[in-house]
Scaffold this active site. Sequence first.
Site, PDB file in Angstrom:
ATOM      1  N   TYR A 109     -33.381   6.827  -5.692  1.00  0.00           N
ATOM      2  CA  TYR A 109     -33.327   7.741  -4.546  1.00  0.00           C
ATOM      3  C   TYR A 109     -34.366   8.835  -4.744  1.00  0.00           C
ATOM      4  CZ  TYR A 109     -31.746  11.378  -1.368  1.00  0.00           C
ATOM      5  OH  TYR A 109     -31.697  12.325  -0.375  1.00  0.00           O
ATOM      6  N   GLU A 197     -36.986  11.176   3.187  1.00  0.00           N
ATOM      7  CA  GLU A 197     -36.019  10.541   2.290  1.00  0.00           C
ATOM      8  C   GLU A 197     -36.359   9.073   2.098  1.00  0.00           C
ATOM      9  OE1 GLU A 197     -31.302  10.985   2.070  1.00  0.00           O
ATOM     10  OE2 GLU A 197     -31.903   9.455   3.507  1.00  0.00           O
TER      11      GLU A 197
END
Length: 395
Positions: A109, A197
Amino acid sequence: MNIHEYQSKGILKRYGVPVPNGKPAFSVEEAVSVAQELNRPVVVVKAQIHAGGRGKAGGVKLAKSLDEVKTYATELLGKILVTHQTGPEGKKVGRLLIEEGSNIKKEYYLSFVIDRTTARVVMMGSEEGGVEIEKVAAETPEKIFREYVDPAVGLMPFQATRMAYRMNFPAAAVRKASAFMLKLYSVFIGEDCSQVEINPLAVTAEDDVIALDAKLNFDDSGLFRHPEIEALRDETEEDAKERAAAKEGLSYVNLGGNVACMVNGAGLAMATVDILKHYGGEPANFLDVGGDSTPEKIATAFKIMLDGGQAKGIFVNIFGGINRCDAVAGGIVEAAKIISADGKSLPVPVVVRLEGTNVEQGRQILKDSPIKNVIMAPTMEDGAKEIVRLVNESA
Ligand code: GDP
Ligand code: MN
Protein backbone atom coordinates in the site's frame (compact mmCIF):
# COMPACT_ATOMS: atom_id res chain seq x y z
CA MET A 1 -12.66 15.87 -7.99
CA ASN A 2 -12.52 12.16 -8.71
CA ILE A 3 -11.52 10.35 -11.92
CA HIS A 4 -11.47 6.74 -13.09
CA GLU A 5 -8.65 4.26 -12.52
CA TYR A 6 -7.70 4.11 -16.22
CA GLN A 7 -7.52 7.92 -16.35
CA SER A 8 -5.34 7.96 -13.22
CA LYS A 9 -3.04 5.37 -14.77
CA GLY A 10 -2.77 7.51 -17.91
CA ILE A 11 -1.49 10.38 -15.76
CA LEU A 12 0.93 8.12 -13.84
CA LYS A 13 2.35 6.89 -17.12
CA ARG A 14 3.13 10.45 -18.23
CA TYR A 15 5.25 10.85 -15.10
CA GLY A 16 7.10 7.60 -15.70
CA VAL A 17 5.34 5.63 -12.92
CA PRO A 18 5.13 1.98 -14.07
CA VAL A 19 1.57 0.79 -14.78
CA PRO A 20 0.34 -2.30 -16.69
CA ASN A 21 -0.43 -1.80 -20.39
CA GLY A 22 -4.12 -1.40 -20.97
CA LYS A 23 -6.96 0.64 -22.43
CA PRO A 24 -10.53 1.54 -21.53
CA ALA A 25 -13.47 -0.14 -23.27
CA PHE A 26 -17.05 1.10 -23.49
CA SER A 27 -18.55 -1.98 -25.18
CA VAL A 28 -18.03 -5.76 -25.27
CA GLU A 29 -16.60 -5.58 -28.81
CA GLU A 30 -14.14 -2.92 -27.76
CA ALA A 31 -13.12 -4.99 -24.72
CA VAL A 32 -12.36 -7.99 -26.94
CA SER A 33 -10.45 -5.90 -29.45
CA VAL A 34 -8.30 -4.30 -26.72
CA ALA A 35 -7.57 -7.77 -25.31
CA GLN A 36 -6.66 -9.01 -28.77
CA GLU A 37 -4.29 -6.09 -29.20
CA LEU A 38 -2.66 -6.74 -25.80
CA ASN A 39 -2.14 -10.34 -26.86
CA ARG A 40 -1.25 -11.71 -23.41
CA PRO A 41 -2.06 -15.07 -21.79
CA VAL A 42 -3.95 -13.31 -18.99
CA VAL A 43 -5.83 -10.03 -19.21
CA VAL A 44 -7.67 -8.30 -16.40
CA VAL A 45 -11.20 -6.98 -16.94
CA LYS A 46 -11.86 -4.21 -14.42
CA ALA A 47 -15.09 -2.32 -13.79
CA GLN A 48 -14.50 1.45 -13.80
CA ILE A 49 -16.59 3.19 -11.15
CA HIS A 50 -15.74 5.98 -8.75
CA ALA A 51 -15.46 3.64 -5.78
CA GLY A 52 -13.05 1.10 -4.39
CA GLY A 53 -13.71 -2.40 -3.12
CA ARG A 54 -14.38 -3.68 -6.63
CA GLY A 55 -12.17 -6.72 -6.19
CA LYS A 56 -14.30 -8.19 -3.38
CA ALA A 57 -17.53 -7.21 -5.14
CA GLY A 58 -16.67 -9.12 -8.31
CA GLY A 59 -15.67 -6.11 -10.37
CA VAL A 60 -12.15 -7.38 -11.19
CA LYS A 61 -11.89 -10.52 -13.36
CA LEU A 62 -8.93 -12.44 -14.71
CA ALA A 63 -9.56 -13.70 -18.26
CA LYS A 64 -7.42 -16.41 -19.87
CA SER A 65 -8.93 -16.24 -23.34
CA LEU A 66 -10.80 -13.85 -25.61
CA ASP A 67 -13.96 -15.83 -24.91
CA GLU A 68 -13.56 -15.20 -21.21
CA VAL A 69 -12.97 -11.49 -21.88
CA LYS A 70 -16.25 -11.47 -23.80
CA THR A 71 -18.09 -13.27 -20.99
CA TYR A 72 -16.78 -10.97 -18.25
CA ALA A 73 -17.28 -7.79 -20.27
CA THR A 74 -20.88 -8.79 -21.01
CA GLU A 75 -21.45 -9.55 -17.35
CA LEU A 76 -19.93 -6.32 -16.03
CA LEU A 77 -21.08 -3.65 -18.50
CA GLY A 78 -24.38 -2.19 -17.35
CA LYS A 79 -24.24 -4.06 -14.05
CA ILE A 80 -24.94 -2.28 -10.76
CA LEU A 81 -21.87 -2.95 -8.69
CA VAL A 82 -22.33 -2.76 -4.93
CA THR A 83 -19.09 -2.41 -2.97
CA HIS A 84 -18.45 -1.34 0.61
CA GLN A 85 -17.76 2.15 -0.76
CA THR A 86 -20.77 2.64 -3.05
CA GLY A 87 -23.56 2.42 -0.49
CA PRO A 88 -26.42 -0.04 -0.92
CA GLU A 89 -27.65 1.59 -4.15
CA GLY A 90 -24.39 0.69 -5.92
CA LYS A 91 -22.94 2.22 -9.07
CA LYS A 92 -23.66 1.34 -12.67
CA VAL A 93 -20.69 0.14 -14.69
CA GLY A 94 -20.41 2.07 -17.95
CA ARG A 95 -16.71 1.51 -18.73
CA LEU A 96 -14.13 -1.19 -18.32
CA LEU A 97 -10.37 -1.19 -18.14
CA ILE A 98 -8.79 -4.03 -20.07
CA GLU A 99 -5.17 -4.51 -19.09
CA GLU A 100 -2.42 -7.11 -19.19
CA GLY A 101 -2.27 -9.43 -16.20
CA SER A 102 0.69 -9.10 -13.83
CA ASN A 103 2.58 -11.83 -12.11
CA ILE A 104 2.05 -10.64 -8.55
CA LYS A 105 4.52 -11.75 -5.88
CA LYS A 106 3.27 -9.42 -3.14
CA GLU A 107 0.89 -6.49 -2.75
CA TYR A 108 1.75 -3.27 -0.87
CA TYR A 109 0.00 0.00 0.00
CA LEU A 110 1.32 3.47 -0.86
CA SER A 111 -0.38 6.86 -0.75
CA PHE A 112 0.13 10.59 -0.49
CA VAL A 113 -2.40 12.81 1.27
CA ILE A 114 -2.34 16.17 3.01
CA ASP A 115 -1.98 15.93 6.77
CA ARG A 116 -3.97 18.79 8.24
CA THR A 117 -2.27 18.74 11.63
CA THR A 118 1.22 19.32 10.26
CA ALA A 119 -0.07 21.09 7.12
CA ARG A 120 2.26 18.91 5.07
CA VAL A 121 2.03 16.26 2.44
CA VAL A 122 2.50 12.87 4.05
CA MET A 123 3.53 9.67 2.31
CA MET A 124 2.05 6.54 3.88
CA GLY A 125 3.19 3.03 3.14
CA SER A 126 2.52 -0.48 4.35
CA GLU A 127 3.43 -3.99 3.37
CA GLU A 128 -0.17 -4.92 4.17
CA GLY A 129 -1.48 -3.97 0.74
CA GLY A 130 -4.39 -5.06 -1.38
CA VAL A 131 -6.76 -5.13 1.58
CA GLU A 132 -8.70 -2.30 3.13
CA ILE A 133 -6.16 0.07 4.63
CA GLU A 134 -8.80 1.27 7.13
CA LYS A 135 -8.70 -2.23 8.61
CA VAL A 136 -4.90 -2.19 8.90
CA ALA A 137 -5.08 1.28 10.49
CA ALA A 138 -7.65 0.07 13.04
CA GLU A 139 -6.12 -3.30 13.92
CA THR A 140 -2.37 -3.00 13.32
CA PRO A 141 -1.55 0.71 13.05
CA GLU A 142 2.15 -0.04 13.66
CA LYS A 143 2.26 -1.55 10.17
CA ILE A 144 1.65 1.81 8.49
CA PHE A 145 4.69 4.06 8.08
CA ARG A 146 4.73 7.79 7.40
CA GLU A 147 7.13 10.30 5.89
CA TYR A 148 6.24 13.99 6.20
CA VAL A 149 7.39 16.15 3.32
CA ASP A 150 9.06 19.51 3.84
CA PRO A 151 7.42 21.66 1.13
CA ALA A 152 10.62 23.67 0.59
CA VAL A 153 12.65 20.67 -0.58
CA GLY A 154 10.01 18.10 -1.50
CA LEU A 155 10.23 14.37 -0.83
CA MET A 156 13.91 13.56 -0.25
CA PRO A 157 15.50 10.42 -1.71
CA PHE A 158 16.58 9.26 1.77
CA GLN A 159 12.96 9.37 2.89
CA ALA A 160 11.90 7.20 -0.03
CA THR A 161 14.70 4.74 0.71
CA ARG A 162 13.78 4.62 4.39
CA MET A 163 10.16 3.96 3.47
CA ALA A 164 11.17 1.22 1.01
CA TYR A 165 13.15 -0.59 3.74
CA ARG A 166 10.38 -0.16 6.32
CA MET A 167 7.85 -1.56 3.87
CA ASN A 168 10.09 -4.57 3.59
CA PHE A 169 10.51 -4.70 -0.17
CA PRO A 170 12.74 -7.51 -1.44
CA ALA A 171 16.33 -6.29 -1.90
CA ALA A 172 16.09 -6.42 -5.70
CA ALA A 173 13.06 -4.09 -5.62
CA VAL A 174 14.16 -1.46 -3.07
CA ARG A 175 15.65 1.00 -5.57
CA LYS A 176 12.72 0.60 -7.95
CA ALA A 177 10.32 1.18 -5.07
CA SER A 178 12.03 4.37 -3.91
CA ALA A 179 12.19 5.68 -7.50
CA PHE A 180 8.47 4.87 -7.79
CA MET A 181 7.74 6.94 -4.65
CA LEU A 182 9.67 9.99 -5.90
CA LYS A 183 7.82 9.93 -9.23
CA LEU A 184 4.49 9.50 -7.49
CA TYR A 185 5.26 12.56 -5.37
CA SER A 186 5.86 14.52 -8.60
CA VAL A 187 2.39 13.48 -9.75
CA PHE A 188 0.88 14.69 -6.48
CA ILE A 189 2.52 18.11 -6.73
CA GLY A 190 2.38 18.51 -10.51
CA GLU A 191 -1.32 17.76 -10.79
CA ASP A 192 -2.48 19.55 -7.60
CA CYS A 193 -3.79 16.35 -6.06
CA SER A 194 -5.48 16.05 -2.72
CA GLN A 195 -4.89 12.30 -2.64
CA VAL A 196 -2.90 9.71 -4.59
CA GLU A 197 -3.45 6.12 -3.53
CA ILE A 198 -1.87 3.00 -4.99
CA ASN A 199 -3.49 -0.09 -3.50
CA PRO A 200 -2.12 -2.47 -4.43
CA LEU A 201 1.32 -1.49 -5.50
CA ALA A 202 2.73 -4.84 -6.61
CA VAL A 203 6.13 -6.44 -6.75
CA THR A 204 6.09 -8.92 -9.62
CA ALA A 205 7.86 -12.24 -9.96
CA GLU A 206 10.51 -10.31 -11.91
CA ASP A 207 10.92 -7.93 -8.92
CA ASP A 208 9.42 -5.06 -10.84
CA VAL A 209 7.40 -2.45 -8.95
CA ILE A 210 4.10 -1.56 -10.61
CA ALA A 211 0.84 0.26 -9.82
CA LEU A 212 -1.98 -2.28 -10.11
CA ASP A 213 -4.62 0.15 -8.95
CA ALA A 214 -4.57 3.96 -8.88
CA LYS A 215 -6.84 6.49 -7.25
CA LEU A 216 -6.21 10.17 -7.84
CA ASN A 217 -8.23 12.96 -6.24
CA PHE A 218 -7.75 16.59 -7.15
CA ASP A 219 -7.95 19.77 -5.15
CA ASP A 220 -10.99 21.57 -6.60
CA SER A 221 -9.35 24.92 -5.91
CA GLY A 222 -6.46 23.98 -8.22
CA LEU A 223 -8.59 22.67 -11.07
CA PHE A 224 -8.56 25.97 -12.97
CA ARG A 225 -4.90 25.23 -13.68
CA HIS A 226 -5.74 21.83 -15.19
CA PRO A 227 -8.39 22.04 -17.90
CA GLU A 228 -7.23 18.63 -19.17
CA ILE A 229 -8.22 17.10 -15.82
CA GLU A 230 -11.51 18.94 -15.71
CA ALA A 231 -12.17 17.31 -19.10
CA LEU A 232 -11.88 13.85 -17.49
CA ARG A 233 -14.94 14.50 -15.35
CA ASP A 234 -17.52 11.70 -15.68
CA GLU A 235 -20.82 13.38 -14.85
CA THR A 236 -22.66 10.04 -14.70
CA GLU A 237 -20.62 9.34 -11.55
CA GLU A 238 -21.65 12.54 -9.82
CA ASP A 239 -24.81 13.53 -7.99
CA ALA A 240 -26.88 15.70 -10.36
CA LYS A 241 -27.98 18.03 -7.56
CA GLU A 242 -24.46 18.48 -6.27
CA ARG A 243 -23.30 19.33 -9.82
CA ALA A 244 -26.07 21.89 -10.28
CA ALA A 245 -25.33 23.46 -6.89
CA ALA A 246 -21.58 23.65 -7.52
CA LYS A 247 -22.22 25.49 -10.79
CA GLU A 248 -24.19 28.11 -8.81
CA GLY A 249 -21.50 28.46 -6.16
CA LEU A 250 -23.54 26.69 -3.47
CA SER A 251 -21.96 24.25 -1.07
CA TYR A 252 -24.40 21.33 -1.26
CA VAL A 253 -24.13 17.69 -0.26
CA ASN A 254 -27.01 15.30 -0.90
CA LEU A 255 -27.76 13.24 2.21
CA GLY A 256 -30.63 11.26 0.74
CA GLY A 257 -33.40 12.11 3.25
CA ASN A 258 -36.59 14.16 2.86
CA VAL A 259 -36.13 17.19 5.15
CA ALA A 260 -34.21 19.77 3.15
CA CYS A 261 -32.37 22.54 4.93
CA MET A 262 -30.97 25.85 3.83
CA VAL A 263 -28.49 27.37 6.22
CA ASN A 264 -25.78 30.02 6.24
CA GLY A 265 -22.39 28.90 7.50
CA ALA A 266 -20.94 25.40 7.46
CA GLY A 267 -20.98 25.04 11.25
CA LEU A 268 -24.63 25.99 11.56
CA ALA A 269 -25.44 23.71 8.60
CA MET A 270 -23.83 20.77 10.41
CA ALA A 271 -25.67 21.64 13.63
CA THR A 272 -28.94 21.83 11.69
CA VAL A 273 -28.42 18.38 10.17
CA ASP A 274 -27.69 17.07 13.68
CA ILE A 275 -30.77 18.63 15.30
CA LEU A 276 -33.04 17.35 12.50
CA LYS A 277 -31.66 13.85 13.12
CA HIS A 278 -32.11 14.33 16.86
CA TYR A 279 -35.83 14.98 16.40
CA GLY A 280 -36.27 11.97 14.14
CA GLY A 281 -35.95 13.67 10.75
CA GLU A 282 -33.94 12.47 7.78
CA PRO A 283 -31.95 15.40 6.36
CA ALA A 284 -32.13 15.62 2.58
CA ASN A 285 -28.98 17.65 2.31
CA PHE A 286 -26.29 19.82 3.77
CA LEU A 287 -26.52 23.28 2.24
CA ASP A 288 -24.48 26.32 3.09
CA VAL A 289 -25.79 29.30 1.09
CA GLY A 290 -22.89 31.43 2.22
CA GLY A 291 -22.79 35.10 3.07
CA ASP A 292 -24.61 36.72 0.17
CA SER A 293 -28.12 35.40 -0.12
CA THR A 294 -29.58 37.13 -3.13
CA PRO A 295 -33.17 36.16 -4.05
CA GLU A 296 -31.81 34.41 -7.17
CA LYS A 297 -29.42 32.35 -5.07
CA ILE A 298 -32.16 31.37 -2.61
CA ALA A 299 -34.52 30.52 -5.47
CA THR A 300 -31.80 28.33 -7.04
CA ALA A 301 -31.22 26.61 -3.70
CA PHE A 302 -34.97 25.98 -3.31
CA LYS A 303 -35.20 24.60 -6.85
CA ILE A 304 -32.30 22.20 -6.30
CA MET A 305 -33.73 21.02 -2.98
CA LEU A 306 -37.20 20.49 -4.47
CA ASP A 307 -36.00 18.84 -7.67
CA GLY A 308 -37.24 15.29 -8.20
CA GLY A 309 -39.66 15.48 -5.27
CA GLN A 310 -36.96 14.50 -2.78
CA ALA A 311 -37.76 17.20 -0.22
CA LYS A 312 -41.06 16.99 1.64
CA GLY A 313 -40.30 20.08 3.66
CA ILE A 314 -37.66 22.80 3.96
CA PHE A 315 -36.09 24.14 7.11
CA VAL A 316 -34.49 27.55 6.67
CA ASN A 317 -32.12 28.27 9.52
CA ILE A 318 -30.37 31.62 9.25
CA PHE A 319 -28.22 33.51 11.68
CA GLY A 320 -27.99 37.01 10.32
CA GLY A 321 -24.49 38.37 10.67
CA ILE A 322 -23.10 39.62 7.38
CA ASN A 323 -26.30 38.17 5.98
CA ARG A 324 -29.16 40.39 7.08
CA CYS A 325 -32.41 38.67 8.08
CA ASP A 326 -34.54 41.13 6.07
CA ALA A 327 -32.56 40.32 2.92
CA VAL A 328 -33.00 36.58 3.48
CA ALA A 329 -36.73 36.99 4.14
CA GLY A 330 -37.03 39.08 0.97
CA GLY A 331 -35.14 36.35 -0.84
CA ILE A 332 -37.60 33.71 0.32
CA VAL A 333 -40.56 35.79 -0.88
CA GLU A 334 -38.88 36.39 -4.23
CA ALA A 335 -37.95 32.71 -4.51
CA ALA A 336 -41.58 31.75 -3.92
CA LYS A 337 -42.57 34.07 -6.79
CA ILE A 338 -40.03 32.43 -9.09
CA ILE A 339 -40.89 28.86 -8.11
CA SER A 340 -44.66 28.88 -7.65
CA ALA A 341 -47.04 29.80 -10.43
CA ASP A 342 -49.10 32.20 -8.30
CA GLY A 343 -46.38 33.50 -5.96
CA LYS A 344 -48.51 32.49 -3.00
CA SER A 345 -47.45 29.00 -2.08
CA LEU A 346 -44.44 26.76 -2.15
CA PRO A 347 -44.84 23.09 -3.07
CA VAL A 348 -43.82 21.92 0.41
CA PRO A 349 -44.06 23.48 3.87
CA VAL A 350 -41.20 25.79 4.83
CA VAL A 351 -40.22 26.47 8.42
CA VAL A 352 -38.05 29.54 8.92
CA ARG A 353 -35.92 30.34 11.91
CA LEU A 354 -34.30 33.75 11.74
CA GLU A 355 -32.00 35.29 14.31
CA GLY A 356 -29.57 38.18 14.29
CA THR A 357 -29.22 41.42 12.34
CA ASN A 358 -32.55 43.02 11.32
CA VAL A 359 -34.50 40.02 12.61
CA GLU A 360 -37.66 42.07 13.33
CA GLN A 361 -37.79 43.45 9.79
CA GLY A 362 -37.18 39.95 8.42
CA ARG A 363 -40.05 38.45 10.40
CA GLN A 364 -42.31 41.30 9.34
CA ILE A 365 -41.54 40.72 5.65
CA LEU A 366 -42.54 37.06 5.95
CA LYS A 367 -45.64 37.93 7.96
CA ASP A 368 -46.75 40.46 5.32
CA SER A 369 -45.99 38.20 2.38
CA PRO A 370 -48.78 36.39 0.53
CA ILE A 371 -47.02 32.98 0.76
CA LYS A 372 -49.22 30.64 2.74
CA ASN A 373 -47.07 27.72 3.82
CA VAL A 374 -44.16 29.52 5.42
CA ILE A 375 -44.09 29.10 9.16
CA MET A 376 -41.96 31.14 11.54
CA ALA A 377 -40.16 29.31 14.33
CA PRO A 378 -39.03 31.17 17.46
CA THR A 379 -35.96 28.96 18.02
CA MET A 380 -33.82 26.46 16.14
CA GLU A 381 -35.14 23.64 18.33
CA ASP A 382 -38.79 24.56 17.73
CA GLY A 383 -38.11 24.90 14.02
CA ALA A 384 -36.52 21.47 13.76
CA LYS A 385 -39.37 19.83 15.69
CA GLU A 386 -41.97 21.62 13.56
CA ILE A 387 -40.53 20.69 10.15
CA VAL A 388 -40.04 17.05 11.19
CA ARG A 389 -43.66 16.97 12.39
CA LEU A 390 -44.95 18.50 9.13
CA VAL A 391 -42.93 16.14 6.95
CA ASN A 392 -44.00 13.06 8.89
CA GLU A 393 -47.60 14.24 8.75
CA SER A 394 -47.48 14.48 4.96
CA ALA A 395 -45.81 11.06 4.60
P1 GDP B 1 -10.36 -2.35 -5.79
O1 GDP B 1 -10.82 -3.60 -5.09
O2 GDP B 1 -11.53 -1.54 -6.28
O3 GDP B 1 -9.42 -1.54 -4.97
O4 GDP B 1 -9.61 -2.83 -7.12
P2 GDP B 1 -8.08 -3.22 -7.37
O5 GDP B 1 -7.64 -2.63 -8.62
O6 GDP B 1 -7.25 -2.90 -6.18
O7 GDP B 1 -8.12 -4.79 -7.57
C1 GDP B 1 -8.45 -5.69 -6.51
C2 GDP B 1 -7.54 -6.89 -6.52
O8 GDP B 1 -7.56 -7.50 -7.81
C3 GDP B 1 -6.07 -6.56 -6.29
O9 GDP B 1 -5.76 -6.46 -4.93
C4 GDP B 1 -5.38 -7.71 -6.98
O10 GDP B 1 -5.24 -8.80 -6.07
C5 GDP B 1 -6.32 -8.11 -8.08
N1 GDP B 1 -5.76 -7.62 -9.36
C6 GDP B 1 -5.85 -6.39 -9.89
N2 GDP B 1 -5.14 -6.31 -11.03
C7 GDP B 1 -4.55 -7.54 -11.20
C8 GDP B 1 -3.69 -8.10 -12.17
O11 GDP B 1 -3.23 -7.48 -13.12
N3 GDP B 1 -3.33 -9.41 -12.00
C9 GDP B 1 -3.77 -10.16 -10.95
N4 GDP B 1 -3.41 -11.43 -10.85
N5 GDP B 1 -4.58 -9.65 -10.03
C10 GDP B 1 -4.98 -8.36 -10.14
MN1 MN C 1 -7.47 -1.14 -4.90
